[in-house]
Design a protein around this motif. Structure first.
Motif, PDB file in Angstrom:
ATOM      1  N   ALA A  11       0.843  -1.187   0.000  1.00 37.08           N
ATOM      2  CA  ALA A  11       0.000   0.000   0.000  1.00 37.08           C
ATOM      3  C   ALA A  11       0.881   1.240   0.000  1.00 37.08           C
ATOM      4  CB  ALA A  11      -0.912   0.025   1.224  1.00 37.08           C
ATOM      5  N   LEU A  12       0.485   2.240  -0.786  1.00 38.64           N
ATOM      6  CA  LEU A  12       1.107   3.557  -0.742  1.00 38.64           C
ATOM      7  C   LEU A  12       0.185   4.491   0.024  1.00 38.64           C
ATOM      8  CD1 LEU A  12       3.006   5.891  -1.538  1.00 38.64           C
ATOM      9  CD2 LEU A  12       1.775   6.016  -3.733  1.00 38.64           C
ATOM     10  N   VAL A  13       0.703   5.112   1.071  1.00 36.40           N
ATOM     11  CA  VAL A  13      -0.051   6.085   1.859  1.00 36.40           C
ATOM     12  C   VAL A  13       0.633   7.434   1.724  1.00 36.40           C
ATOM     13  CG1 VAL A  13      -0.967   6.696   4.117  1.00 36.40           C
ATOM     14  CG2 VAL A  13      -0.674   4.282   3.523  1.00 36.40           C
ATOM     15  N   THR A  14      -0.046   8.410   1.143  1.00 36.74           N
ATOM     16  CA  THR A  14       0.521   9.754   1.056  1.00 36.74           C
ATOM     17  C   THR A  14       0.107  10.558   2.294  1.00 36.74           C
ATOM     18  OG1 THR A  14      -1.352  10.753  -0.144  1.00 36.74           O
ATOM     19  CG2 THR A  14       0.366   9.665  -1.460  1.00 36.74           C
ATOM     20  N   GLY A  15       0.923  11.533   2.638  1.00 34.60           N
ATOM     21  CA  GLY A  15       0.644  12.298   3.856  1.00 34.60           C
ATOM     22  C   GLY A  15       0.673  11.418   5.088  1.00 34.60           C
ATOM     23  N   GLU A  23      -2.543   7.041  10.833  1.00 33.29           N
ATOM     24  CA  GLU A  23      -3.497   6.020  11.282  1.00 33.29           C
ATOM     25  C   GLU A  23      -3.776   5.001  10.179  1.00 33.29           C
ATOM     26  OE1 GLU A  23      -4.483   5.394  14.235  1.00 33.29           O
ATOM     27  OE2 GLU A  23      -3.509   7.165  15.086  1.00 33.29           O
ATOM     28  N   PHE A  24      -3.813   5.445   8.923  1.00 31.18           N
ATOM     29  CA  PHE A  24      -3.918   4.489   7.816  1.00 31.18           C
ATOM     30  C   PHE A  24      -2.735   3.528   7.837  1.00 31.18           C
ATOM     31  CE2 PHE A  24      -7.136   7.028   5.446  1.00 31.18           C
ATOM     32  CZ  PHE A  24      -7.952   5.987   5.040  1.00 31.18           C
ATOM     33  N   ALA A  25      -1.543   4.060   8.064  1.00 26.62           N
ATOM     34  CA  ALA A  25      -0.359   3.208   8.112  1.00 26.62           C
ATOM     35  C   ALA A  25      -0.465   2.187   9.239  1.00 26.62           C
ATOM     36  CB  ALA A  25       0.891   4.074   8.288  1.00 26.62           C
ATOM     37  N   ARG A  26      -0.897   2.632  10.406  1.00 24.06           N
ATOM     38  CA  ARG A  26      -1.014   1.718  11.551  1.00 24.06           C
ATOM     39  C   ARG A  26      -2.045   0.617  11.284  1.00 24.06           C
ATOM     40  NH1 ARG A  26      -0.305   6.836  14.275  1.00 24.06           N
ATOM     41  NH2 ARG A  26       1.667   6.798  15.446  1.00 24.06           N
ATOM     42  N   GLU A  27      -3.187   1.000  10.731  1.00 24.84           N
ATOM     43  CA  GLU A  27      -4.244   0.011  10.512  1.00 24.84           C
ATOM     44  C   GLU A  27      -3.868  -0.959   9.397  1.00 24.84           C
ATOM     45  OE1 GLU A  27      -7.748  -2.075  11.081  1.00 24.84           O
ATOM     46  OE2 GLU A  27      -6.780  -0.566  12.357  1.00 24.84           O
ATOM     47  N   LEU A  28      -3.281  -0.473   8.339  1.00 30.69           N
ATOM     48  CA  LEU A  28      -2.862  -1.364   7.251  1.00 30.69           C
ATOM     49  C   LEU A  28      -1.778  -2.325   7.728  1.00 30.69           C
ATOM     50  CD1 LEU A  28      -2.857   1.238   4.363  1.00 30.69           C
ATOM     51  CD2 LEU A  28      -4.222  -0.853   4.385  1.00 30.69           C
ATOM     52  N   ARG A 222     -10.454   2.853  10.118  1.00 33.15           N
ATOM     53  CA  ARG A 222     -10.987   1.479  10.090  1.00 33.15           C
ATOM     54  C   ARG A 222     -12.260   1.416   9.267  1.00 33.15           C
ATOM     55  NH1 ARG A 222      -9.488   1.361  15.566  1.00 33.15           N
ATOM     56  NH2 ARG A 222     -11.641   1.715  16.227  1.00 33.15           N
ATOM     57  N   GLN A 223     -13.142   2.375   9.466  1.00 33.93           N
ATOM     58  CA  GLN A 223     -14.377   2.398   8.694  1.00 33.93           C
ATOM     59  C   GLN A 223     -14.095   2.579   7.206  1.00 33.93           C
ATOM     60  OE1 GLN A 223     -16.778   5.495  10.458  1.00 33.93           O
ATOM     61  NE2 GLN A 223     -17.387   4.235  12.211  1.00 33.93           N
ATOM     62  N   GLY A 224     -13.114   3.413   6.871  1.00 36.49           N
ATOM     63  CA  GLY A 224     -12.787   3.652   5.477  1.00 36.49           C
ATOM     64  C   GLY A 224     -12.229   2.417   4.788  1.00 36.49           C
ATOM     65  N   LEU A 225     -11.335   1.709   5.455  1.00 43.41           N
ATOM     66  CA  LEU A 225     -10.766   0.498   4.859  1.00 43.41           C
ATOM     67  C   LEU A 225     -11.819  -0.599   4.722  1.00 43.41           C
ATOM     68  CD1 LEU A 225      -7.263   0.384   6.591  1.00 43.41           C
ATOM     69  CD2 LEU A 225      -7.784   0.983   4.212  1.00 43.41           C
TER      70      LEU A 225
END
Length: 273
Positions: A11-15, A23-28, A222-225
């Motif tokens: 996964a690529l997470v920008t910002g 938080e996206f990084a942590r959840e992924l 979490r809801q977004g993923l």
């Protein structure tokens, strides 16, 4: 370069250095997805990577990029390919707000904003989609906002317009790729506890909003993923935000604009011309 462990997806997470991006990084990572973390502040990315590698068996690469530079998106993708990584999950999260009314900041601030929030996400999709299509798998989350569903506000003039663009773009992209194993979701949070409002200079204004209006960033993520995995094309976080969107959509335009005009000073910095 780290060697991928349990999961072959990247996964690529920008910002990714702060706020919703971290938080996206942590959840992924918790879900076993290998990560490419990108932001301007490489030191913060490296610190986050160290934290996550200590907890999860995932590979993590950090790449510094300033998406306000028109050449940055392509250079970022080229560097990812150079490191032998194929991106299956794209989180277009990088973003911020420009406070004040349209003519308050210098034009270059608006030009950079448009580049980061509109042009760069589209270009990253353009560059990474062919690989997803070839592999018949992809997940794209474009972090939009409840603001993209609401009438425009006085102050932060371009913010709602940029987020509305991301929503419509996500809808079209989802329809174009629905039969190819690729899910696209415009994630639309409302007020979220993160560093976003500190960066935009709006902390003093939005801190007056009632507590029930706020959500925590980890819940939003979490809801977004989960939403993109289900195939939801547009997802609005929280019942309060969905209710606000309902009223914003169904009230007559004149009434909705009057309401936003009265309330803008509660959540938008309006200093300037």
């Amino acid at each position: 370069m780290n060697t991928p462990q349990k999961n072959t997806h990247w996964a690529l997470v920008t910002g990714a250095s702060a706020g919703i991006g971290s938080e996206f990084a942590r959840e992924l990572a918790a879900r076993g997805v290998n990560l490419v973390l990108s932001a301007r502040r490489l030191d913060r990315l490296n610190a986050l990577a160290d934290e996550l590698k200590a907890k999860h068996a995932v590979a993590i690469e950090c790449i510094s990029a300033d998406l306000a530079d028109p050449a940055a998106a392509r250079a970022l993708v080229e560097e990812i390919h150079h490191r032998g990584i194929a991106i299956d999950v794209l989180i277009n999260n990088a973003g911020y707000g420009v406070p004040g009314k349209l003519t308050a900041p210098a034009w270059q601030e608006h030009a950079d904003f448009i580049q980061v929030l509109m042009t760069a996400p589209v270009e990253l999709c353009y560059l990474l989609l062919p690989g997803m299509q070839q592999r018949s798998y992809g997940r794209i989350v474009n972090v939009a906002s409840l603001a993209g569903h609401m009438p425009g506000s006085a102050g932060n003039t371009l913010y709602g317009a940029a987020k509305a663009f991301l929503i419509k773009f996500s809808q079209s992209l989802a329809l174009e790729n629905s039969s190819r194993g690729i899910h696209v979701c415009a994630l639309c949070p409302g007020f979220t506890r993160s560093e976003f409002h500190d960066v935009s200079g709006a902390r003093g204004v939005v801190s007056k909003m009632p507590d029930f209006m706020w959500m925590n960033a980890d819940v939003v993520v979490r809801q977004g993923l989960d939403a993109v995995e289900r195939g939801d094309v547009v997802y609005i976080n929280g019942r309060v935000n969905r209710l606000l969107r309902f009223f914003g959509k169904h009230l007559p335009d004149r009434m909705a604009l009057k309401m936003i005009q009265r309330q803008s000073k509660r959540f938008r910095v309006q200093d300037g011309k």
